[in-house]
Design an enzyme around this catalytic site. Structure first.
Site, PDB file in Angstrom:
ATOM      1  N   THR A 228     -15.294  -1.748 -13.269  1.00  0.00           N
ATOM      2  CA  THR A 228     -16.499  -0.901 -13.292  1.00  0.00           C
ATOM      3  C   THR A 228     -17.742  -1.692 -13.721  1.00  0.00           C
ATOM      4  OG1 THR A 228     -15.100   0.983 -13.870  1.00  0.00           O
ATOM      5  CG2 THR A 228     -17.450   1.222 -14.275  1.00  0.00           C
TER       6      THR A 228
ATOM      7  N   ALA B 119     -36.410 -14.567 -16.820  1.00  0.00           N
ATOM      8  CA  ALA B 119     -35.601 -15.583 -17.502  1.00  0.00           C
ATOM      9  C   ALA B 119     -36.218 -16.976 -17.379  1.00  0.00           C
ATOM     10  CB  ALA B 119     -34.190 -15.589 -16.923  1.00  0.00           C
TER      11      ALA B 119
ATOM     12  N   ALA C  40     -13.309 -14.079 -11.797  1.00  0.00           N
ATOM     13  CA  ALA C  40     -11.872 -13.789 -11.834  1.00  0.00           C
ATOM     14  C   ALA C  40     -11.650 -12.275 -11.842  1.00  0.00           C
ATOM     15  CB  ALA C  40     -11.248 -14.384 -13.099  1.00  0.00           C
TER      16      ALA C  40
ATOM     17  N   LYS D 147     -16.218  -3.975 -26.962  1.00  0.00           N
ATOM     18  CA  LYS D 147     -16.440  -3.470 -28.322  1.00  0.00           C
ATOM     19  C   LYS D 147     -15.225  -3.647 -29.213  1.00  0.00           C
ATOM     20  CE  LYS D 147     -15.612  -0.221 -25.161  1.00  0.00           C
ATOM     21  NZ  LYS D 147     -16.109   0.818 -24.316  1.00  0.00           N
TER      22      LYS D 147
ATOM     23  N   VAL E 236     -22.075  -1.473 -27.158  1.00  0.00           N
ATOM     24  CA  VAL E 236     -22.395  -0.223 -27.863  1.00  0.00           C
ATOM     25  C   VAL E 236     -23.376   0.603 -27.040  1.00  0.00           C
ATOM     26  CG1 VAL E 236     -23.302   0.806 -29.981  1.00  0.00           C
ATOM     27  CG2 VAL E 236     -22.087  -1.379 -30.085  1.00  0.00           C
TER      28      VAL E 236
ATOM     29  N   GLY F  93     -23.501   1.700 -23.971  1.00  0.00           N
ATOM     30  CA  GLY F  93     -23.764   1.367 -22.566  1.00  0.00           C
ATOM     31  C   GLY F  93     -25.119   0.734 -22.349  1.00  0.00           C
TER      32      GLY F  93
ATOM     33  N   GLY G 113     -15.147   6.440 -13.977  1.00  0.00           N
ATOM     34  CA  GLY G 113     -15.188   5.115 -14.619  1.00  0.00           C
ATOM     35  C   GLY G 113     -15.764   5.149 -16.019  1.00  0.00           C
TER      36      GLY G 113
ATOM     37  N   LYS H 229     -17.525   0.954 -31.944  1.00  0.00           N
ATOM     38  CA  LYS H 229     -18.982   0.822 -31.804  1.00  0.00           C
ATOM     39  C   LYS H 229     -19.680   1.011 -33.151  1.00  0.00           C
ATOM     40  CE  LYS H 229     -18.650   2.451 -27.034  1.00  0.00           C
ATOM     41  NZ  LYS H 229     -18.547   3.665 -26.218  1.00  0.00           N
TER      42      LYS H 229
ATOM     43  N   GLY I 194     -20.648   3.834 -17.637  1.00  0.00           N
ATOM     44  CA  GLY I 194     -20.890   3.798 -16.197  1.00  0.00           C
ATOM     45  C   GLY I 194     -21.250   2.393 -15.745  1.00  0.00           C
TER      46      GLY I 194
HETATM   47  N1  HSE Z   1     -15.206   4.842 -22.669  1.00  0.00           N
HETATM   48  C1  HSE Z   1     -16.521   4.535 -23.140  1.00  0.00           C
HETATM   49  C2  HSE Z   1     -17.306   5.844 -23.245  1.00  0.00           C
HETATM   50  C3  HSE Z   1     -17.188   3.592 -22.193  1.00  0.00           C
HETATM   51  O1  HSE Z   1     -16.868   6.847 -22.676  1.00  0.00           O
HETATM   52  O2  HSE Z   1     -18.330   5.860 -23.899  1.00  0.00           O
HETATM   53  C4  HSE Z   1     -18.464   2.987 -22.707  1.00  0.00           C
HETATM   54  O3  HSE Z   1     -18.240   2.222 -23.848  1.00  0.00           O
END
Ligand code: HSE
Length: 439
Positions: free
Chosen positions: A13, A33, A43, A105, A132, A134, A187, A205, A302
Site C-alpha cells: 500500500t 530538494a 524489492a 512505527k 505516526v 499517516g 488498505g 505511535k 492510506g
Molecule cells: N493501521 C494503521 C491505521 C495504518 O489504521 O491507522 C496507519 O498507520
C-alpha cells in the site's frame, strides 16, 4: 546534479503510493530538494503481484538485502513493516552509511533507541514521519515547529482503522466485523488487525510522540493499552445523549509525579474539534506552554497520504545529506545525550474522570448503596442518569454516571465493591473521560 538513488523495500500500500507520488510530482519534488529523487532498485515479496504500477527504470528483486547492499543506493526506504527482517535490513543499511526513511512505527517504537544510536555513530539520518498519523506532518510539527515550548500534554486519534470503525458504528449502526473488513480492503488496517483494534498500533505511535514531545527514550513497554472491542452501541448512544463522543485516544501527559502514557477509549465533549474527527482521519492535539493548544488533522492511513510523508522525509534527507551530522535535527527532537529519565506512571496512579454504566435491579436503595461506595473512595459524581434498558428488562435499569477526576486505583477499588452488591446484575462498564481543555 545527479539524482539521488533510492532503494525501496516493499511495494504494498505505502510502497506503491510512494512510487506514484514520486513520479507524479517529480519536478516539484526536485525543485524543493535541489536534485531529482529516483527509485532505482526495489524489492517486493512477490514480483508477480504488482498490478499496473509503472516501474520502468527500476531494477526489481524479491531479495530485500540485495537492495540494501546495492552500492549505488544512497537512501533505503523501508516499507515492509513488522520487526524482522525490517530491523536487520535497516541496521545493515545504516552500517553501510546509507540514510533510511521508514514508515514502520512498530520498528521505531520497539527498536528506535538502538537504531538511532547506530545512526548517530555512523553519521546517517533515519526519518520516520510516516510512522505516526499517516500524512499529517506531526513529527516535524512537534520536533521543529514547537521547539520553543515545554509540551504539557498531547492527545491523538492516531489509528485510522479504529476511528473508521467507531464512526461507522455510531453513524450507521454498522456491525464491527463488517466495517473492519472494509478497512482491510481499503488498505488501512495492519497485517494483523488486532493491532488496530486492541490499541497496539496506537501505542506504537504514542511511544514515538511522547519521546519527541518530552525528550525521553522510546518506552513502548510502559504504555497502558486498552482496545475498542468492548465498546457497545449502548455506550456510544448514552455518551451522545450526555454530549460526548467516544474516541480511541492516545494520551501522553507530563505530571509532577511522572509521565502518563495511555491508549484507551475515551469520552470527549462533542464541542471539541477533535471529537468531530471521523472516519479514517486522524488528529493530534498538542498543548505547549507558549503556544497553548494546537491541532493537527488529516488522513491517518492510506496509500497516497502515507506516501506524502515518506516523500517529505526523502526531500528532508536529500537537503541535509551534505550537512555536518552534528548539526542535524536530532532523531528524537532532543540531543541524544540530553534525554531525560522521568518515570512513566503506572495506570493505577493516573487521574481521569470516568463514565460508568451499571445494570441494576430497579428497586429502592440501590442508588444509595452505589453512591455511598463512591463517596467512601473519594469519588465525586458530576452527573447521574437512570435509563430504561433497551432490551425490555422491566425489573432492571441502566444507571449512567459521570465522575470527577479520580485516581484510577481508587476507581478500581470502588468498582470492585460495587460489583459485590447483589443489586448490580452485570459487570460494570467504565470508560475514561477527558475534557481536553486544561494546560
Ligand atoms: N493501521 C494503521 C491505521 C495504518 O489504521 O491507522 C496507519 O498507520
Amino acid at each position: 546534479m545527479q539524482p539521488v538513488n533510492v532503494g525501496l523495500l516493499g511495494l504494498g500500500t505505502v510502497g506503491s503510493g510512494t512510487v506514484r507520488v514520486l513520479a507524479r510530482n517529480h519536478d516539484e519534488i526536485a525543485r524543493r530538494a535541489g536534485r531529482g529523487i529516483k527509485i532505482t532498485h526495489a524489492a517486493a515479496r512477490n514480483l508477480n503481484d504488482l498490478g499496473d504500477l509503472d516501474l520502468r527504470g527500476v531494477r526489481l528483486t524479491e531479495d530485500a538485502a540485495a537492495v540494501v547492499n546495492d552500492p549505488e543506493i544512497d537512501i533505503v526506504v523501508e516499507l515492509i513493516g513488522g520487526l524482522s527482517p525490517a530491523r536487520e535490513l535497516v541496521l545493515a543499511a545504516i552500517e553501510q552509511g546509507k540514510h533510511v526513511v521508514t514508515a514502520n512505527k512498530a520498528l521505531i517504537a520497539l527498536h528506535g533507541n538502538e537504531i538511532f544510536a547506530k545512526a548517530q555513530e555512523k553519521g546517517v539520518m533515519v526519518a520516520f514521519e510516516a510512522a505516526v498519523a499517516g500524512g499529517i506532518p506531526i513529527i516535524k510539527a512537534i520536533r521543529e515547529g514547537l521547539a520553543g515550548n515545554r509540551i504539557e500534554w498531547l492527545a491523538g486519534i492516531i489509528n485510522g482503522t479504529g476511528n473508521f470503525i467507531l464512526t461507522e458504528m455510531r453513524d450507521k449502526g454498522r456491525d464491527f466485523a463488517d466495517v473492519l473488513a472494509e478497512a482491510q480492503s481499503l488498505g488501512y488496517a495492519e497485517a494483523d488487525p488486532t493491532f488496530d483494534i486492541e490499541g497496539i498500533d496506537a501505542a506504537h505511535k504514542l511511544t514515538i510522540l511522547a519521546s519527541i514531545a518530552f525528550g525521553v527514550p522510546l518506552q513502548f513497554d510502559k504504555v497502558y493499552t486498552e482496545g475498542i472491542s468492548a465498546i457497545s452501541r449502548e455506550d456510544v448512544s448514552y455518551a451522545n445523549a450526555l454530549g460526548y463522543r467516544i474516541k480511541h485516544l492516545g494520551v501522553a501527559r507530563r505530571t509532577p509525579a511522572g509521565i502518563e502514557l495511555r491508549v484507551h477509549p475515551t469520552l470527549i465533549p462533542e464541542r471539541r474539534l477533535i471529537a468531530n474527527v471521523d472516519g479514517v482521519l486522524n488528529a493530534v492535539l498538542v498543548w505547549g506552554d507558549a503556544v497553548g493548544p494546537t491541532l493537527y488533522y488529516g488522513a491517518g492511513a492510506g496509500s497516497d497520504p502515507t506516501a506524502s510523508a515518506v516523500v517529505a522525509d526523502l526531500v528532508d534527507v536529500v537537503r541535509a545529506m551534505t550537512t555536518d551530522p552534528e548539526n542535524r535535527v536530532p532523531h528524537l527532537a532532543f540531543q541524544a545525550d540530553a534525554l531525560s529519565d522521568i518515570a512513566i506512571l503506572p495506570i493505577d496512579e493516573v487521574e481521569t474522570a470516568f463514565y460508568l454504566r451499571l445494570r441494576v435491579q430497579d428497586r429502592t436503595g440501590v442508588m444509595a448503596d452505589i453512591t455511598r461506595i463512591l463517596a467512601d473512595h473519594e469519588i465525586s459524581i458530576e452527573a447521574i442518569r437512570q435509563q430504561e434498558p433497551d432490551d425490555d428488562d422491566d425489573d432492571a435499569a441502566d444507571v449512567i454516571m459521570l465522575t470527577q477526576r479520580v485516581r484510577e486505583g481508587n476507581m478500581n477499588q470502588a468498582i470492585e465493591r460495587i460489583q459485590e452488591l447483589t443489586s448490580v446484575i452485570r459487570p460494570v462498564t467504565r470508560i475514561r473521560l477527558e475534557l481536553l481543555k486544561q494546560p
